[in-house]
Enzyme design. Structure first.
Site, PDB file in Angstrom:
ATOM      1  N   ASP A 251       0.882  -1.169   0.000  1.00 26.14           N
ATOM      2  CA  ASP A 251       0.000   0.000   0.000  1.00 26.14           C
ATOM      3  C   ASP A 251       0.912   1.209   0.000  1.00 26.14           C
ATOM      4  O   ASP A 251       1.772   1.336   0.878  1.00 26.14           O
ATOM      5  CB  ASP A 251      -0.877   0.025   1.261  1.00 26.14           C
ATOM      6  CG  ASP A 251      -1.956  -1.057   1.248  1.00 26.14           C
ATOM      7  OD1 ASP A 251      -2.212  -1.638   0.177  1.00 26.14           O
ATOM      8  OD2 ASP A 251      -2.533  -1.322   2.312  1.00 26.14           O
TER       9      ASP A 251
ATOM     10  N   ASP B  38     -13.652  -4.538  -1.735  1.00 28.97           N
ATOM     11  CA  ASP B  38     -13.483  -4.384  -0.286  1.00 28.97           C
ATOM     12  C   ASP B  38     -14.818  -4.686   0.381  1.00 28.97           C
ATOM     13  O   ASP B  38     -15.849  -4.131  -0.011  1.00 28.97           O
ATOM     14  CB  ASP B  38     -13.050  -2.952   0.064  1.00 28.97           C
ATOM     15  CG  ASP B  38     -11.661  -2.614  -0.483  1.00 28.97           C
ATOM     16  OD1 ASP B  38     -10.873  -3.555  -0.720  1.00 28.97           O
ATOM     17  OD2 ASP B  38     -11.384  -1.425  -0.689  1.00 28.97           O
TER      18      ASP B  38
END
Lengths: 206, 250
Positions: free
Chosen positions: B11, B130
């Site tokens: 990330d 997600d």
């Protein structure tokens, strides 16, 4: 000199980098003359057979690769580059490949998802186990290589199938004859195994 | 035989690798290029880089970083975060990505997935989803987990497959960064719902969690925290899974 044939497809720099990681400098080229002068010729590629065939033809690079192969230079195709070594492909009816290898290019006939994507285990055939370039890479064991493709080589003479992958059924993924060799997978994305394979090609003196 | 994949995830925000818990409380986890090269050298099967920057300026920087990461590795490389058009995807692929991941933009405009698959091939298109459990339901979250949608996760991933996505990157927000293990019922339901590969993400805290996710039907396991901070290495992970009979690369 090792040349990587640049006929307007992607992923060429990664092939040059992987050869570099194997300790061999390679040059990207769009010049048929450089291809004819090279000691080793690598034809990579991602994309469509019809488009690749037209570009190789129009640029004169296809004829140069054929000349290099006919004069006994080591010539290697990767993925679409390999598929273009055949005379034709089911992907593009009527489009002509280089005809360096007998056989044809077929689409996967399977209930599994197509394209076949991922690290697939490759085993050498008896012909592959005796191949000087492949023997040193495999050392008697299967190895995983990264595949991304919907079409694969087919209908070759048995002795020209050097390695197979399995996707529901076995399919040829390393093929070749004499000074011509090809991988359906991407050695440049196959980490150590792929770097070793490209290094072995760079040292190959068929 | 296809090997199951172990996929470290970077990330990235403002040029640094970060990692949070439930997508919040980010902490620094190093330089992206160094981390990528290290994971490649240790035998990662693939690398995912998700740009979690909020600003478009940071995204331009990220594209340049994608190029540097791509130069440092010899494995398939997926890039996501902020890809909203075929032009964005093309730019990431030209910069050196092998696949692009879409998430929020696919929810806003599902036809984008079809256009990307048409332009670049399904093998290039990773649909990231997600998920948060909301009252016994698997809810699809977007906008970095900040916004709940009306979509149910299993319906949505079936739709994504039909639109041409090549694989599903399925992240449990509930488990993200917790180390409590993947959301196994979610993974099992997703793997049963589609025939394209499902990559499990969110919650890996130990090597046993990787095995559990594969057992539940995941084709690959994505992990960040255990590799960034907890000292587990990729060779250990491969050895652990191989001993338990999962087909992984040596």
């Amino acid at each position: 000199m090792i040349v990587v044939v640049d006929y307007g497809v992607n992923n060429l720099r990664s092939v040059v980098r992987a050869l570099g990681a194997a300790g061999h400098e390679a040059t990207l080229t769009t010049s048929p003359d450089e291809v004819r002068a090279a000691d080793h010729v690598l034809v990579p590629g991602v994309g469509n057979f019809g488009q690749g065939s037209r570009t190789l033809d129009a640029s004169g690079l296809g004829a140069a690769v054929r000349d290099a192969a006919e004069r006994g230079r080591p010539v290697m195709g990767i993925c679409l580059g390999l598929q273009l070594f055949f005379a034709s492909s089911a992907e593009a009816a009527g489009a002509r490949g280089l005809g360096l290898l007998p056989g044809e290019v077929r689409r996967f006939d399977t209930a599994l998802p197509v394209p076949h994507v991922g690290w697939s285990q490759v085993e050498l055939t008896p012909a592959g186990a005796g191949h000087p370039m492949l023997r040193e890479v495999f050392r008697g064991e299967p190895r995983f290589f990264y595949h991304v493709h919907s079409y694969h080589p087919a209908a070759l003479p048995e002795e020209q199938v050097l390695g197979t992958g399995t996707y529901e059924r076995p399919f040829p993924t390393l093929v070749g004859r004499d000074n011509v060799i090809g991988a359906q997978f991407h050695p440049e994305k196959s980490q150590r195994a792929g770097i070793e394979l490209l290094g072995a090609f760079a040292r190959w003196r068929p | 035989m296809l090997a199951r994949r172990i996929i470290p995830c970077l990330d990235v925000e403002a040029g640094r690798v970060v990692k949070g818990v439930h997508f919040q409380s980010l902490r620094d986890a190093g330089d992206p290029v160094e981390q990528a090269a290290r994971y490649d050298a240790e035998g990662a099967d693939e690398l995912v880089l998700l740009d979690i920057s909020a600003s478009p300026e940071a995204r331009t920087t990220t594209l340049e970083m994608v190029g540097r990461v791509a130069e440092a590795i010899f494995i398939p490389f997926t890039v996501g975060g902020g890809i909203r058009s075929t032009a964005d995807a093309g730019a990431a692929l030209r910069a050196g990505a092998d696949k692009v991941s879409v998430n929020t933009a696919a929810v806003r405009e599902p036809a984008l997935v079809a256009r990307l698959a048409e332009s670049f091939g399904s093998q290039c298109i990773v649909a990231a989803v997600d998920v948060r459990r909301v009252g016994g339901r698997f809810s699809v979250m977007v906008n970095g987990g900040r916004e709940e949608t009306a979509l149910e996760a299993l319906d949505w991933i079936r739709r994504l497959e039909a639109l041409g996505a090549g694989e599903i990157l399925l992240t449990s927000m509930d488990r993200d960064g917790t180390g409590a293990g993947y959301d196994l019922p979610l993974i099992a339901a997703a793997a049963a719902a589609v025939s394209i590969p499902v990559i499990a993400s969110g919650g890996a805290g130990g090597l046993e969690h990787l095995a559990e996710a594969l057992e539940a039907g995941a084709h690959g396991v994505l992990a960040a925290t255990i590799f960034h901070f907890q000292g587990s290495t990729l060779p250990e992970a491969r050895a652990y899974l191989r001993e338990r009979g999962y087909p992984v690369r040596p």
